[in-house]
Design a protein around this motif. Structure first.
Motif: not given
Ligand code: ADP
Length: 256
Positions: A18-23, A28-32
């Motif tokens: 879950l942590e890695s998913l969150d990361r 992704k958000e950062e790249a966007e």
């Protein structure tokens, strides 16, 4: 909890997942976000010179410019048009590196030779500011993308001249050790404040917008350097002190 071994095990495996998913979501958000900011910046950077060009041209077309001012106005139009061309060139280089950088043809090159050619090309600019530009070090044979390495060295040296003082100095150093090769550009210029040191590699980031524009900067030079380092698996190290100077060193792993 020893009473629920299975649940414990599931829990232990689930949490890192879950942590890695969150990361990954955050990345992704950062790249966007970076992409969105980039397009907003591109529009702004293109619009500014175009607005001046059409403004000056309109005045001239309506005959509202005095004869003695015509030369100055057409000079402005020419200057802004050149600016647009440089900007578009830089953006094309970046997107080229972004998309297929790692697929570009690699060939044997010598970093020192490229450094010497770069110094030759930039000598007129350095002379105009009374800056000494010297290349030191030893041959550094490397398998890399010549065009990209040339561009990186050019951008680093050009900055070292642009953000230098009159009569200052720029030293380019190349060399190699058992494991690595490096190129380094050092200047006696204005330096970069600690809080700006990471940010100068971002697209369109400039510490002093007017100073950068005045010297023809697009704010993309160091992003090109960063991407160029990336496609060669290089690391960038920046050291700088305000008012004293800047040293940027790029280290590449030796390709065996
Ligand atoms: P620019 O086209 O503005 O030079 P760059 O991406 O090459 O864009 O550099 C980003 C900013 O970093 C510059 O606007 C300048 O403020 C700062 N900078 C870059 N190189 C140096 C240097 N050698 N010394 C001081 N400041 C520098």
């Amino acid at each position: 909890d020893l009473e629920h071994p299975l649940e414990n095990q599931i829990y232990e495996e689930l949490v890192p997942l879950l942590e890695s998913l969150d990361r990954r979501n955050k990345e992704k958000e950062e790249a966007e976000k970076i992409r969105r900011e980039f397009s907003a910046n591109v529009s702004h950077e293109l619009k500014t010179p175009l607005t001046s060009i059409s403004g000056y041209a309109e005045l001239m077309e309506r005959g509202m410019v005095k004869k003695e001012d015509v030369e100055r106005f057409s000079g402005r139009i020419y200057h802004e048009a050149r600016r647009l061309i440089t900007l578009i060139h830089d953006m094309m280089k970046l997107s080229h590196l972004d998309e297929g950088g790692s697929e570009m043809e690699k060939e044997p090159v010598d970093l020192m030779e490229i450094a010497k050619e770069t110094a030759e090309r930039l000598k007129p600019l350095a002379d105009r500011k009374g800056i000494t530009l010297e290349v030191l070090g030893e041959t550094a044979a490397f398998t890399g993308i010549r065009m990209v390495l040339e561009e990186m060295l050019f951008n680093l040296c050009e900055n070292a001249i642009k953000y230098n003082r009159e009569g200052g100095k720029v030293t380019v150093l190349t060399g190699s050790s058992e494991e690595e090769l490096f190129l380094q550009v050092k200047d006696t210029g204005i330096g970069i404040r600690e809080e700006d040191q990471e940010r100068v590699f971002e697209r369109f980031y400039r510490v002093d917008k007017s100073r950068s524009k005045e010297s023809g900067g697009t704010g993309l030079g160091l992003s090109i350097v960063k991407h160029g380092a990336l496609v060669h698996e290089g690391r960038i190290c920046l050291q700088s002190r305000e008012g004293t100077g800047t040293r940027i060193r790029i280290t590449f792993p030796k390709n065996k």
